[in-house]
Design an enzyme around this catalytic site. Structure first.
Site, PDB file in Angstrom:
ATOM      1  N   LYS A 107      36.245  37.954  35.162  1.00 45.45           N
ATOM      2  CA  LYS A 107      37.154  38.903  34.509  1.00 45.45           C
ATOM      3  C   LYS A 107      36.326  39.873  33.704  1.00 45.45           C
ATOM      4  CE  LYS A 107      41.664  39.328  34.124  1.00 45.45           C
ATOM      5  NZ  LYS A 107      42.579  38.862  35.153  1.00 45.45           N
TER       6      LYS A 107
HETATM    7  N1  GLU Z   1      43.995  41.052  37.656  1.00 47.89           N
HETATM    8  C1  GLU Z   1      44.715  40.343  38.674  1.00 47.89           C
HETATM    9  C2  GLU Z   1      44.852  38.883  38.293  1.00 47.89           C
HETATM   10  O1  GLU Z   1      44.758  38.515  37.137  1.00 47.89           O
HETATM   11  C3  GLU Z   1      44.153  40.580  40.062  1.00 47.89           C
HETATM   12  C4  GLU Z   1      42.732  40.172  40.262  1.00 47.89           C
HETATM   13  C5  GLU Z   1      42.155  40.600  41.608  1.00 47.89           C
HETATM   14  O2  GLU Z   1      42.865  41.129  42.425  1.00 47.89           O
HETATM   15  O3  GLU Z   1      40.942  40.382  41.771  1.00 47.89           O
HETATM   16  O4  GLU Z   1      45.093  38.042  39.109  1.00 47.89           O
END
Ligand code: GLU
Length: 417
Positions: A107
């Site tokens: 993240k």
């Molecule tokens: N931010 C989204 C999540 O928390 C998508 C992450 C992604 O597609 O890599 O799942």
């Protein structure tokens, strides 16, 4: 970024501890899983439009890559903290494992308030951040995507900056791009659509009719909007909706597309004709069949969990419920579909986008939605079966599935040297 003061990293670590105890896991493997493999903190100096220099802080946390390249979104918010990003990176590891896509978890985030920034400032900040983390990301290393207050445009800037640095175009370095740049059909709607699919599967497994089922959605951003629209088309009655300014309620039902048009016009859901105004706290306590928290973390906590009157909670947001709230909800018989399953539609279609990109293909919306549907139905069923088998709740079953898959991968890889 939470509705209470609990540290989000402590919260996810206590969830992990409950899970590894239930699984009887080797304490050494548990210890590995509590650590992030790589943590990057970058400072991002930027000349603002008024000529002033400001220094922003950015993070990229890479939790675990035993099952494949790191994967996860980047969020822009003034309350982003290192511990929050660490917690969300860990959640991505479990999420990708639960839905069985070959990724690890990561993240990123920048501490900033996009509502106070011009488009040019946002672009420069994104490009500076990409430059700072460019050596740690890549199509086979770590693939970012949108998250709160980032979108397809943000991904286009990351793709461009990274491509300029490589000297050739690398669309597969990010997912959630604009369609013209290799983005997948259906990616923007995927998280909300996935939440709606999980809710539908949940209704089926609990024998609750979907037609006229009452639904409340906290958060009318990308996830909430598409969840509400999909559920409305499935026959559910959306009785409550909210955004950061407050909530609206109408027991007869709200039309999410009309509410969205009102929000685009006025900047908020508030003032929607024929609705009663509520606070964001009150919206969580409405009597309904399904409550979808699709906003910030820790919205349902020790102090308000006892007031939740929904029969089922489907977690559209990441980490909306604390472990203390989990206990209260389960004592009160509230059924909960956890975030790592309920909001996994986004990363699922991110995976489909990446597969299309590395194979230089572009699939139709029908093809993408069919894959999303079948993979999520399977994931829901697997978690439900695990819940029955282990005699635990859905959160522990989903975590148990994700965590044990990652633990198996670590054991099979072995420890170097
Ligand atoms: N931010 C989204 C999540 O928390 C998508 C992450 C992604 O597609 O890599 O799942």
């Amino acid at each position: 970024m939470s509705g209470d003061n609990k540290n989000p990293y402590d919260n996810i670590c206590s969830q992990l501890e409950i899970c590894t105890t239930q699984l009887g896991m080797d304490p050494g493997i548990h210890e590995i899983l509590t650590h992030s493999k790589l943590i990057h903190t970058v400072s991002l100096p930027l000349t603002m439009d008024n000529g002033e220099i400001k220094v922003f802080t950015g993070y990229r946390v890479q939790h675990n890559d035993a099952r494949g390249p790191y994967k996860g979104g980047i969020r822009y918010h003034y309350e982003v903290s290192m511990d929050e990003v660490k917690a969300l990176a860990m959640a991505m590891t479990w999420k990708c494992a639960v839905i069985d896509i070959p990724y690890g978890g990561a993240k990123g985030g920048i501490v900033c308030n996009t509502k106070e920034m011009s488009i040019g400032e946002k672009e420069h900040l994104t490009r500076r951040y990409t430059t700072a983390i460019s050596q740690f990301i890549g199509p086979y290393r770590d693939v970012p995507a949108p998250d709160m207050y980032t979108d397809a445009q943000t991904m286009a800037w990351i793709m461009d900056t990274y491509s300029v640095m490589q000297g050739y175009s690398v669309p597969e370095v990010v997912t959630g791009k604009p369609i013209e740049l290799g983005g997948s059909e259906g990616r923007t709607e995927a998280t909300g659509r996935g939440t709606a699919i999980c809710l539908r599967e949940c209704a089926r497994s609990l024998d609750m009719p979907l037609k006229d089922a009452t639904v409340v959605v906290q958060g009318f951003g990308n996830v909430g909007v598409h969840a509400a629209m999909t559920l409305s088309s499935m026959g559910c009655r959306i009785i409550g909706l909210s955004d950061s300014r407050g909530g609206i309620f109408n027991p007869e039902g709200l039309d999410p597309s009309k509410v969205l048009a009102h929000k685009i016009e006025t900047g908020s859901v508030l003032g929607y004709p024929g609705s009663e105004e509520l606070t964001n706290e009150e919206i969580l306590e409405l009597e309904c069949d399904f409550l979808i928290p699709a906003a910030l973390g820790h919205q349902i906590h020790e102090k308000n969990a006892g007031n939740v009157k929904a029969r089922v909670i489907v977690e559209g947001a990441n980490g909306p419920t604390t472990t203390e709230a989990d206990e209260i909800l389960s004592k009160n018989g509230v059924f909960l579909v956890p975030d790592i399953l309920a909001n996994s539609g986004g990363v699922m279609v991110s995976y489909l986008e990446w597969v299309q990109n590395i194979n230089r293909q572009h699939w139709s919306l029908t093809e993408v939605n069919q894959q999303l549907e079948s993979k999520l139905v399977t994931a829901y069923k697997n978690v439900w079966d695990m819940k029955e088998e282990m005699g635990v709740n859905m959160r522990d079953a989903a975590l148990g599935m994700g965590v044990s898959r990652v633990a198996n991968a670590i054991q099979q890889l072995g420890l170097f040297p």
